[in-house]
Design an enzyme around this catalytic site. Structure first.
Site, PDB file in Angstrom:
ATOM      1  N   GLU A 268      47.999  11.128  65.893  1.00 65.13           N
ATOM      2  CA  GLU A 268      47.788   9.768  66.414  1.00 65.13           C
ATOM      3  C   GLU A 268      48.519   9.579  67.740  1.00 65.13           C
ATOM      4  OE1 GLU A 268      45.635   7.556  65.042  1.00 65.13           O
ATOM      5  OE2 GLU A 268      45.192   9.315  63.801  1.00 65.13           O
ATOM      6  N   TRP A 271      46.416  11.251  70.370  1.00 67.60           N
ATOM      7  CA  TRP A 271      45.271  10.391  70.729  1.00 67.60           C
ATOM      8  C   TRP A 271      45.703   9.344  71.758  1.00 67.60           C
ATOM      9  CZ3 TRP A 271      40.188  10.380  70.475  1.00 67.60           C
ATOM     10  CH2 TRP A 271      39.528  11.106  69.479  1.00 67.60           C
ATOM     11  N   TRP A 299      21.249  -4.199  74.649  1.00 66.67           N
ATOM     12  CA  TRP A 299      21.875  -4.766  73.467  1.00 66.67           C
ATOM     13  C   TRP A 299      21.210  -6.066  73.058  1.00 66.67           C
ATOM     14  CZ3 TRP A 299      25.155  -1.420  71.349  1.00 66.67           C
ATOM     15  CH2 TRP A 299      25.768  -0.472  72.172  1.00 66.67           C
ATOM     16  N   ASN A 334      43.884   0.291  61.342  1.00 68.68           N
ATOM     17  CA  ASN A 334      43.079   1.161  62.193  1.00 68.68           C
ATOM     18  C   ASN A 334      41.735   1.537  61.573  1.00 68.68           C
ATOM     19  OD1 ASN A 334      42.847   2.776  64.677  1.00 68.68           O
ATOM     20  ND2 ASN A 334      42.784   4.506  63.263  1.00 68.68           N
ATOM     21  N   TRP A 352      29.287  -3.419  72.992  1.00 68.92           N
ATOM     22  CA  TRP A 352      30.666  -3.086  72.630  1.00 68.92           C
ATOM     23  C   TRP A 352      31.682  -3.848  73.473  1.00 68.92           C
ATOM     24  CZ3 TRP A 352      33.668  -0.908  76.509  1.00 68.92           C
ATOM     25  CH2 TRP A 352      32.991  -0.294  77.570  1.00 68.92           C
ATOM     26  N   TRP A 375      36.729   1.305  71.207  1.00 66.84           N
ATOM     27  CA  TRP A 375      35.413   0.653  71.219  1.00 66.84           C
ATOM     28  C   TRP A 375      34.324   1.594  71.718  1.00 66.84           C
ATOM     29  CZ3 TRP A 375      33.354  -3.374  68.955  1.00 66.84           C
ATOM     30  CH2 TRP A 375      34.219  -4.286  68.343  1.00 66.84           C
TER      31      TRP A 375
END
Length: 470
Positions: A268, A271, A299, A334, A352, A375
Protein backbone atom coordinates in the site's frame (compact mmCIF):
# COMPACT_ATOMS: atom_id res chain seq x y z
CA UNK A 1 29.33 28.37 13.88
CA UNK A 2 27.48 29.14 10.64
CA UNK A 3 26.04 32.67 10.99
CA UNK A 4 23.52 32.22 8.17
CA UNK A 5 19.82 32.04 8.92
CA UNK A 6 17.33 29.78 7.14
CA UNK A 7 13.55 29.44 6.97
CA UNK A 8 11.75 26.10 6.85
CA UNK A 9 8.37 26.30 5.12
CA UNK A 10 6.09 23.59 6.51
CA UNK A 11 3.32 22.39 4.18
CA UNK A 12 2.08 18.80 4.38
CA UNK A 13 4.76 17.70 6.87
CA UNK A 14 3.48 18.86 10.25
CA UNK A 15 6.03 17.25 12.58
CA UNK A 16 9.37 18.19 14.13
CA UNK A 17 11.16 14.87 13.60
CA UNK A 18 12.28 12.74 10.64
CA UNK A 19 11.67 15.81 8.47
CA UNK A 20 13.95 16.14 5.44
CA UNK A 21 13.74 19.91 4.92
CA UNK A 22 14.05 20.68 8.63
CA UNK A 23 17.05 18.36 8.93
CA UNK A 24 18.80 20.01 5.98
CA UNK A 25 18.15 23.53 7.30
CA UNK A 26 19.37 22.70 10.80
CA UNK A 27 22.49 21.09 9.35
CA UNK A 28 23.36 23.99 7.05
CA UNK A 29 22.32 27.13 8.92
CA UNK A 30 23.23 28.63 12.26
CA UNK A 31 19.68 29.64 13.08
CA UNK A 32 16.42 28.22 11.68
CA UNK A 33 12.98 29.84 11.57
CA UNK A 34 9.87 27.73 11.00
CA UNK A 35 6.70 28.91 9.22
CA UNK A 36 3.36 27.74 7.93
CA UNK A 37 1.07 29.64 5.57
CA UNK A 38 -2.69 29.18 5.49
CA UNK A 39 -2.74 29.59 1.73
CA UNK A 40 -5.79 31.54 0.57
CA UNK A 41 -5.38 30.11 -2.94
CA UNK A 42 -6.30 26.76 -1.36
CA UNK A 43 -8.69 27.92 1.36
CA UNK A 44 -10.82 30.04 -0.96
CA UNK A 45 -11.48 27.02 -3.18
CA UNK A 46 -12.91 24.89 -0.34
CA UNK A 47 -16.66 24.18 -0.48
CA UNK A 48 -17.34 25.20 3.13
CA UNK A 49 -15.93 27.44 5.85
CA UNK A 50 -16.42 24.54 8.24
CA UNK A 51 -13.82 22.11 6.94
CA UNK A 52 -12.41 19.27 9.03
CA UNK A 53 -9.12 19.39 7.15
CA UNK A 54 -8.50 23.01 8.07
CA UNK A 55 -9.46 22.22 11.67
CA UNK A 56 -7.08 19.23 11.65
CA UNK A 57 -4.26 21.39 10.30
CA UNK A 58 -4.84 24.12 12.88
CA UNK A 59 -4.78 21.68 15.81
CA UNK A 60 -1.73 19.90 14.38
CA UNK A 61 0.05 23.25 14.05
CA UNK A 62 -0.67 24.02 17.71
CA UNK A 63 1.02 20.77 18.72
CA UNK A 64 3.92 21.39 16.34
CA UNK A 65 4.37 24.90 17.74
CA UNK A 66 4.51 23.50 21.28
CA UNK A 67 7.14 20.95 20.24
CA UNK A 68 9.25 23.61 18.51
CA UNK A 69 9.03 25.99 21.49
CA UNK A 70 10.31 23.21 23.74
CA UNK A 71 13.41 23.21 21.51
CA UNK A 72 13.89 26.97 21.59
CA UNK A 73 11.94 27.74 18.42
CA UNK A 74 8.33 28.24 17.48
CA UNK A 75 6.06 28.47 14.47
CA UNK A 76 5.34 31.62 12.49
CA UNK A 77 1.83 31.35 11.02
CA UNK A 78 0.59 33.65 8.27
CA UNK A 79 -2.60 33.91 6.21
CA UNK A 80 -2.37 34.87 2.54
CA UNK A 81 -1.15 33.68 -0.84
CA UNK A 82 1.80 31.45 -0.01
CA UNK A 83 3.56 32.38 -3.25
CA UNK A 84 3.71 35.96 -2.00
CA UNK A 85 3.93 35.44 1.77
CA UNK A 86 7.04 33.21 1.78
CA UNK A 87 9.30 35.54 -0.26
CA UNK A 88 8.10 38.46 1.87
CA UNK A 89 8.70 36.60 5.12
CA UNK A 90 12.15 35.47 3.97
CA UNK A 91 13.09 39.10 3.27
CA UNK A 92 11.62 40.24 6.61
CA UNK A 93 13.64 37.64 8.54
CA UNK A 94 16.84 38.24 6.60
CA UNK A 95 17.41 34.56 5.82
CA UNK A 96 19.91 33.29 3.26
CA UNK A 97 17.84 30.28 2.26
CA UNK A 98 14.36 28.73 2.39
CA UNK A 99 13.84 24.98 2.72
CA UNK A 100 10.67 23.01 1.91
CA UNK A 101 9.70 19.44 1.15
CA UNK A 102 8.65 18.65 -2.40
CA UNK A 103 5.04 18.53 -3.50
CA UNK A 104 3.95 16.71 -6.67
CA UNK A 105 0.64 18.41 -7.45
CA UNK A 106 0.70 20.60 -10.58
CA UNK A 107 -0.54 23.74 -8.81
CA UNK A 108 1.99 23.29 -6.01
CA UNK A 109 4.84 22.78 -8.48
CA UNK A 110 3.85 25.95 -10.35
CA UNK A 111 3.70 27.85 -7.04
CA UNK A 112 7.12 26.58 -5.97
CA UNK A 113 8.72 27.61 -9.26
CA UNK A 114 7.33 31.12 -8.78
CA UNK A 115 8.54 31.21 -5.15
CA UNK A 116 12.01 30.06 -6.20
CA UNK A 117 12.21 32.80 -8.85
CA UNK A 118 11.01 35.47 -6.41
CA UNK A 119 13.55 34.37 -3.80
CA UNK A 120 16.34 34.20 -6.35
CA UNK A 121 15.65 37.80 -7.31
CA UNK A 122 16.34 38.69 -3.68
CA UNK A 123 19.52 36.63 -3.55
CA UNK A 124 17.85 33.95 -1.39
CA UNK A 125 18.26 30.25 -2.19
CA UNK A 126 15.30 27.85 -2.33
CA UNK A 127 16.01 24.21 -1.51
CA UNK A 128 13.50 21.37 -1.75
CA UNK A 129 13.85 17.89 -0.30
CA UNK A 130 12.13 14.54 -0.78
CA UNK A 131 10.05 13.76 2.29
CA UNK A 132 6.52 12.47 1.63
CA UNK A 133 7.66 9.69 -0.71
CA UNK A 134 10.33 7.03 -0.41
CA UNK A 135 11.27 7.56 -4.07
CA UNK A 136 10.33 10.41 -6.36
CA UNK A 137 11.38 12.17 -9.56
CA UNK A 138 13.45 9.90 -11.79
CA UNK A 139 14.61 7.55 -9.04
CA UNK A 140 12.49 4.62 -10.25
CA UNK A 141 12.33 4.33 -14.04
CA UNK A 142 12.00 1.55 -16.60
CA UNK A 143 15.13 0.13 -18.25
CA UNK A 144 14.36 2.49 -21.13
CA UNK A 145 14.55 5.43 -18.73
CA UNK A 146 10.81 6.14 -18.84
CA UNK A 147 8.26 6.45 -16.02
CA UNK A 148 6.37 3.24 -15.27
CA UNK A 149 2.68 2.99 -16.11
CA UNK A 150 2.08 -0.48 -14.65
CA UNK A 151 2.25 -1.03 -10.92
CA UNK A 152 3.84 -4.48 -10.55
CA UNK A 153 6.99 -3.72 -12.59
CA UNK A 154 7.21 -0.40 -10.71
CA UNK A 155 6.93 -2.21 -7.38
CA UNK A 156 9.63 -4.69 -8.39
CA UNK A 157 11.97 -1.88 -9.44
CA UNK A 158 11.10 0.06 -6.26
CA UNK A 159 11.99 -2.93 -4.07
CA UNK A 160 15.17 -3.64 -6.03
CA UNK A 161 16.36 -0.06 -5.55
CA UNK A 162 15.48 0.12 -1.85
CA UNK A 163 18.29 0.27 0.71
CA UNK A 164 18.31 1.00 4.42
CA UNK A 165 19.35 4.57 3.65
CA UNK A 166 16.05 5.23 1.85
CA UNK A 167 14.02 4.61 5.01
CA UNK A 168 16.52 6.02 7.51
CA UNK A 169 15.30 8.69 9.89
CA UNK A 170 16.34 12.29 9.20
CA UNK A 171 17.89 13.75 12.34
CA UNK A 172 16.63 17.22 13.20
CA UNK A 173 19.28 18.69 15.49
CA UNK A 174 20.50 22.27 15.49
CA UNK A 175 19.72 25.81 16.55
CA UNK A 176 16.21 27.22 16.21
CA UNK A 177 15.41 30.91 16.00
CA UNK A 178 12.96 32.00 18.72
CA UNK A 179 9.32 31.79 17.73
CA UNK A 180 6.87 34.69 17.75
CA UNK A 181 5.23 35.81 20.98
CA UNK A 182 1.78 34.91 19.72
CA UNK A 183 0.68 31.31 19.32
CA UNK A 184 -1.34 29.67 16.56
CA UNK A 185 -4.34 31.79 15.49
CA UNK A 186 -7.79 30.36 16.23
CA UNK A 187 -9.83 29.01 13.35
CA UNK A 188 -12.12 32.01 13.41
CA UNK A 189 -9.17 34.31 12.74
CA UNK A 190 -8.51 32.57 9.43
CA UNK A 191 -12.20 32.58 8.51
CA UNK A 192 -13.19 29.03 9.48
CA UNK A 193 -15.38 27.41 12.12
CA UNK A 194 -14.65 24.45 14.42
CA UNK A 195 -15.85 21.02 13.32
CA UNK A 196 -16.76 17.69 14.89
CA UNK A 197 -13.27 16.13 14.91
CA UNK A 198 -13.75 15.01 18.52
CA UNK A 199 -17.16 13.51 17.80
CA UNK A 200 -15.90 11.38 14.93
CA UNK A 201 -12.83 10.33 16.90
CA UNK A 202 -10.03 12.09 15.05
CA UNK A 203 -7.09 13.22 17.20
CA UNK A 204 -4.93 15.61 15.16
CA UNK A 205 -1.20 16.15 15.37
CA UNK A 206 1.82 13.99 15.99
CA UNK A 207 0.24 12.56 19.15
CA UNK A 208 -2.85 11.46 17.24
CA UNK A 209 -0.71 9.78 14.60
CA UNK A 210 1.42 8.09 17.26
CA UNK A 211 -1.59 6.69 19.11
CA UNK A 212 -3.03 5.18 15.91
CA UNK A 213 0.29 3.84 14.71
CA UNK A 214 1.21 2.23 18.04
CA UNK A 215 -2.18 0.51 18.24
CA UNK A 216 -1.99 -0.70 14.64
CA UNK A 217 1.54 -2.01 14.85
CA UNK A 218 0.99 -3.72 18.18
CA UNK A 219 -2.24 -5.48 17.31
CA UNK A 220 -3.15 -5.40 13.63
CA UNK A 221 -0.17 -4.92 11.33
CA UNK A 222 0.62 -8.64 11.30
CA UNK A 223 -3.01 -9.41 10.37
CA UNK A 224 -3.43 -6.58 7.89
CA UNK A 225 -3.51 -8.81 4.81
CA UNK A 226 -6.26 -10.98 6.29
CA UNK A 227 -8.44 -8.18 7.69
CA UNK A 228 -8.01 -5.18 5.42
CA UNK A 229 -10.99 -5.86 3.11
CA UNK A 230 -13.71 -6.12 5.75
CA UNK A 231 -15.23 -2.76 6.69
CA UNK A 232 -17.01 -4.07 9.80
CA UNK A 233 -13.68 -5.22 11.25
CA UNK A 234 -11.05 -2.91 12.70
CA UNK A 235 -8.34 -4.12 10.36
CA UNK A 236 -6.73 -1.04 8.80
CA UNK A 237 -4.48 1.67 10.24
CA UNK A 238 -6.77 4.74 9.92
CA UNK A 239 -3.56 6.74 9.38
CA UNK A 240 -4.48 8.20 5.99
CA UNK A 241 -5.27 11.72 7.22
CA UNK A 242 -2.01 11.74 9.19
CA UNK A 243 -0.03 10.64 6.15
CA UNK A 244 -1.79 13.31 4.13
CA UNK A 245 -0.67 16.09 6.45
CA UNK A 246 2.63 14.54 7.49
CA UNK A 247 2.05 14.20 11.21
CA UNK A 248 3.87 10.88 10.85
CA UNK A 249 6.79 9.95 8.62
CA UNK A 250 6.38 7.59 5.68
CA UNK A 251 9.88 6.29 6.37
CA UNK A 252 8.92 5.09 9.84
CA UNK A 253 5.97 3.17 8.41
CA UNK A 254 8.08 1.63 5.67
CA UNK A 255 10.78 0.60 8.16
CA UNK A 256 8.17 -1.18 10.27
CA UNK A 257 6.61 -2.91 7.27
CA UNK A 258 10.03 -4.21 6.25
CA UNK A 259 11.00 -5.24 9.77
CA UNK A 260 7.70 -7.06 10.34
CA UNK A 261 7.69 -8.50 6.82
CA UNK A 262 4.20 -7.11 6.26
CA UNK A 263 4.23 -7.27 2.48
CA UNK A 264 0.58 -6.26 2.10
CA UNK A 265 1.09 -3.09 4.15
CA UNK A 266 4.31 -2.24 2.31
CA UNK A 267 2.45 -2.76 -0.95
CA UNK A 268 0.00 0.00 0.00
CA UNK A 269 2.87 2.38 0.72
CA UNK A 270 4.38 1.57 -2.68
CA UNK A 271 1.02 2.30 -4.36
CA UNK A 272 1.17 5.70 -2.67
CA UNK A 273 4.60 6.40 -4.22
CA UNK A 274 3.31 5.09 -7.55
CA UNK A 275 0.44 7.55 -7.68
CA UNK A 276 2.73 10.43 -6.64
CA UNK A 277 4.98 9.44 -9.54
CA UNK A 278 2.10 9.31 -12.02
CA UNK A 279 0.84 12.76 -11.01
CA UNK A 280 4.37 14.18 -11.11
CA UNK A 281 5.21 12.81 -14.57
CA UNK A 282 1.74 12.92 -16.15
CA UNK A 283 -0.07 16.02 -14.84
CA UNK A 284 -2.67 15.64 -17.60
CA UNK A 285 -4.42 13.06 -15.39
CA UNK A 286 -5.95 16.02 -13.57
CA UNK A 287 -9.14 16.33 -15.57
CA UNK A 288 -8.27 13.83 -18.28
CA UNK A 289 -7.98 10.06 -18.61
CA UNK A 290 -4.47 8.66 -18.33
CA UNK A 291 -5.41 6.58 -21.38
CA UNK A 292 -6.52 9.32 -23.82
CA UNK A 293 -8.91 7.05 -25.70
CA UNK A 294 -11.09 6.85 -22.59
CA UNK A 295 -11.91 10.54 -22.92
CA UNK A 296 -14.09 9.50 -25.88
CA UNK A 297 -16.57 7.70 -23.59
CA UNK A 298 -20.01 9.34 -23.51
CA UNK A 299 -21.21 9.22 -19.94
CA UNK A 300 -24.82 9.23 -18.81
CA UNK A 301 -26.26 12.56 -17.70
CA UNK A 302 -28.43 11.78 -14.70
CA UNK A 303 -28.16 14.36 -11.91
CA UNK A 304 -30.82 12.43 -9.99
CA UNK A 305 -28.66 9.29 -9.97
CA UNK A 306 -25.63 11.29 -8.89
CA UNK A 307 -27.63 12.78 -6.00
CA UNK A 308 -28.88 9.32 -4.96
CA UNK A 309 -25.30 8.02 -4.97
CA UNK A 310 -24.03 10.99 -2.97
CA UNK A 311 -26.80 10.65 -0.39
CA UNK A 312 -26.55 6.85 -0.01
CA UNK A 313 -30.00 6.25 -1.53
CA UNK A 314 -29.21 3.93 -4.45
CA UNK A 315 -31.06 0.90 -3.07
CA UNK A 316 -27.85 -1.14 -2.91
CA UNK A 317 -27.14 -1.47 0.84
CA UNK A 318 -23.34 -1.73 0.79
CA UNK A 319 -23.00 1.20 -1.60
CA UNK A 320 -25.37 3.29 0.51
CA UNK A 321 -23.68 2.34 3.78
CA UNK A 322 -20.30 3.33 2.35
CA UNK A 323 -21.54 6.70 1.12
CA UNK A 324 -23.22 7.43 4.43
CA UNK A 325 -19.99 6.56 6.24
CA UNK A 326 -18.23 9.10 4.03
CA UNK A 327 -20.87 11.78 4.59
CA UNK A 328 -20.83 11.26 8.34
CA UNK A 329 -17.14 10.82 9.04
CA UNK A 330 -15.19 12.13 6.04
CA UNK A 331 -13.57 8.72 5.67
CA UNK A 332 -14.32 5.55 3.75
CA UNK A 333 -12.82 2.08 3.94
CA UNK A 334 -10.55 1.39 0.96
CA UNK A 335 -12.47 -1.67 -0.26
CA UNK A 336 -15.63 0.42 -0.26
CA UNK A 337 -13.95 3.23 -2.18
CA UNK A 338 -13.48 0.74 -4.99
CA UNK A 339 -17.05 -0.56 -4.70
CA UNK A 340 -18.76 2.85 -4.81
CA UNK A 341 -16.46 4.11 -7.57
CA UNK A 342 -17.23 1.08 -9.71
CA UNK A 343 -20.93 1.53 -9.00
CA UNK A 344 -20.92 5.18 -10.06
CA UNK A 345 -19.02 4.60 -13.28
CA UNK A 346 -20.18 1.14 -14.33
CA UNK A 347 -23.63 0.71 -12.84
CA UNK A 348 -24.82 4.30 -13.16
CA UNK A 349 -22.60 5.13 -16.14
CA UNK A 350 -21.62 8.50 -14.68
CA UNK A 351 -18.35 10.31 -15.35
CA UNK A 352 -15.60 9.32 -12.92
CA UNK A 353 -14.71 13.01 -12.52
CA UNK A 354 -18.03 13.60 -10.74
CA UNK A 355 -17.12 11.02 -8.12
CA UNK A 356 -13.55 12.25 -7.89
CA UNK A 357 -14.82 15.79 -7.20
CA UNK A 358 -17.28 14.62 -4.54
CA UNK A 359 -14.57 12.65 -2.76
CA UNK A 360 -12.25 15.66 -2.97
CA UNK A 361 -14.84 17.73 -1.10
CA UNK A 362 -15.73 15.10 1.48
CA UNK A 363 -12.55 13.18 2.36
CA UNK A 364 -10.53 14.24 5.38
CA UNK A 365 -7.56 12.46 3.81
CA UNK A 366 -8.08 13.87 0.31
CA UNK A 367 -4.88 13.58 -1.66
CA UNK A 368 -5.03 14.51 -5.34
CA UNK A 369 -2.66 11.77 -6.52
CA UNK A 370 -4.35 8.86 -4.71
CA UNK A 371 -7.89 10.14 -5.31
CA UNK A 372 -7.31 10.60 -9.02
CA UNK A 373 -5.46 7.30 -9.29
CA UNK A 374 -8.19 5.42 -7.46
CA UNK A 375 -11.01 6.86 -9.55
CA UNK A 376 -9.20 6.25 -12.81
CA UNK A 377 -8.44 2.70 -11.68
CA UNK A 378 -12.13 2.06 -11.01
CA UNK A 379 -13.24 3.58 -14.30
CA UNK A 380 -10.52 1.66 -16.19
CA UNK A 381 -9.16 4.90 -17.66
CA UNK A 382 -5.99 5.04 -15.55
CA UNK A 383 -2.60 3.40 -15.52
CA UNK A 384 -2.68 -0.29 -14.63
CA UNK A 385 -6.43 0.03 -14.14
CA UNK A 386 -9.04 -2.67 -13.78
CA UNK A 387 -10.06 -3.77 -17.31
CA UNK A 388 -13.31 -2.12 -18.37
CA UNK A 389 -15.07 -5.48 -18.75
CA UNK A 390 -14.40 -6.39 -15.10
CA UNK A 391 -17.30 -4.86 -13.26
CA UNK A 392 -17.85 -5.18 -9.52
CA UNK A 393 -21.20 -6.71 -8.64
CA UNK A 394 -22.39 -4.66 -5.64
CA UNK A 395 -24.35 -7.60 -4.25
CA UNK A 396 -21.55 -10.17 -4.37
CA UNK A 397 -19.10 -7.59 -3.01
CA UNK A 398 -21.51 -7.08 -0.12
CA UNK A 399 -21.91 -10.81 0.49
CA UNK A 400 -18.15 -11.34 0.45
CA UNK A 401 -16.92 -8.40 2.51
CA UNK A 402 -19.83 -7.73 4.87
CA UNK A 403 -21.32 -11.24 5.08
CA UNK A 404 -23.45 -10.64 8.18
CA UNK A 405 -24.46 -7.12 7.18
CA UNK A 406 -22.88 -5.64 10.31
CA UNK A 407 -21.45 -2.65 8.48
CA UNK A 408 -24.65 -2.13 6.49
CA UNK A 409 -26.81 -2.09 9.61
CA UNK A 410 -24.53 0.45 11.28
CA UNK A 411 -24.85 3.02 8.52
CA UNK A 412 -28.24 2.09 7.07
CA UNK A 413 -30.18 1.58 10.31
CA UNK A 414 -33.53 1.39 8.51
CA UNK A 415 -32.41 -2.08 7.38
CA UNK A 416 -31.60 -3.28 10.91
CA UNK A 417 -34.51 -5.73 11.00
CA UNK A 418 -33.79 -7.28 7.59
CA UNK A 419 -32.67 -10.93 7.90
CA UNK A 420 -29.13 -11.82 6.82
CA UNK A 421 -30.62 -13.71 3.91
CA UNK A 422 -31.84 -10.47 2.36
CA UNK A 423 -29.56 -7.81 3.83
CA UNK A 424 -27.50 -7.53 0.63
CA UNK A 425 -30.53 -7.31 -1.68
CA UNK A 426 -33.59 -6.44 0.44
CA UNK A 427 -35.86 -5.97 -2.57
CA UNK A 428 -35.87 -9.76 -2.95
CA UNK A 429 -38.05 -10.06 0.17
CA UNK A 430 -41.72 -10.70 -0.43
CA UNK A 431 -44.16 -7.89 0.32
CA UNK A 432 -45.66 -9.71 3.30
CA UNK A 433 -42.22 -10.26 4.84
CA UNK A 434 -41.33 -6.61 4.26
CA UNK A 435 -44.48 -5.48 6.05
CA UNK A 436 -43.95 -7.96 8.86
CA UNK A 437 -40.53 -6.50 9.74
CA UNK A 438 -41.52 -2.92 8.98
CA UNK A 439 -39.13 -2.41 6.08
CA UNK A 440 -41.11 -1.80 2.91
CA UNK A 441 -38.94 -1.26 -0.13
CA UNK A 442 -39.89 1.97 -1.84
CA UNK A 443 -41.27 3.39 1.40
CA UNK A 444 -38.69 2.82 4.14
CA UNK A 445 -35.73 2.17 1.89
CA UNK A 446 -35.42 2.73 -1.86
CA UNK A 447 -35.47 -0.02 -4.41
CA UNK A 448 -32.40 -0.34 -6.64
CA UNK A 449 -32.19 2.64 -8.99
CA UNK A 450 -30.69 0.45 -11.71
CA UNK A 451 -30.62 -3.26 -12.44
CA UNK A 452 -27.03 -4.43 -12.19
CA UNK A 453 -27.27 -7.02 -14.97
CA UNK A 454 -28.77 -4.53 -17.39
CA UNK A 455 -26.32 -1.81 -16.29
CA UNK A 456 -23.43 -4.15 -16.97
CA UNK A 457 -24.55 -4.64 -20.58
CA UNK A 458 -24.91 -0.89 -21.03
CA UNK A 459 -21.42 -0.34 -19.64
CA UNK A 460 -19.90 -2.83 -22.06
CA UNK A 461 -21.65 -1.00 -24.90
CA UNK A 462 -20.53 2.39 -23.56
CA UNK A 463 -16.90 1.26 -23.36
CA UNK A 464 -16.99 -0.26 -26.86
CA UNK A 465 -15.65 3.06 -28.17
CA UNK A 466 -12.42 2.26 -26.33
CA UNK A 467 -12.10 -1.11 -28.04
CA UNK A 468 -12.73 0.49 -31.44
CA UNK A 469 -10.13 3.19 -30.79
CA UNK A 470 -7.63 0.63 -29.58
Amino acid sequence: MNPEKALVWFRRDLRDHDHAALSAALSNAGQVYCAFVFDTDILDALPSRQDRRVHFIRESLAELDTALRARGGGLIVRLGRAGEVIPGLARELGVASVYANRDYEPAAKTRDIAVAESLRAQGIAFHTRKDQAIFDGDEVLTQAGKPFSVFTPYKNAWLKRLTATDTAEWQCQGAFAPGPAEGIPPLEQIGFMPTDLDTIGIQPGMSGARALWDAFRAGRLARYAALRDYPAIKGVSYLSVHLRFGTISIRELARAALADESHAWLNELIWRDFYFMILDHFPRVVGHAFKPEYDAIRWAERPDWLAAWQQGRTGYPLVDAAMRQLNYSGWMHNRLRMVVASFLTKDLGLDWRLGERYFADQLNDFDLSANNGGWQWASSSGCDAQPYFRIFNPITQSEKFDPDGKFIRRYVPELAAVPNKYIHAPWLMGRLEQEAIGVVIGRDYPGPIVDHTQAREETLARYAVVKKTG
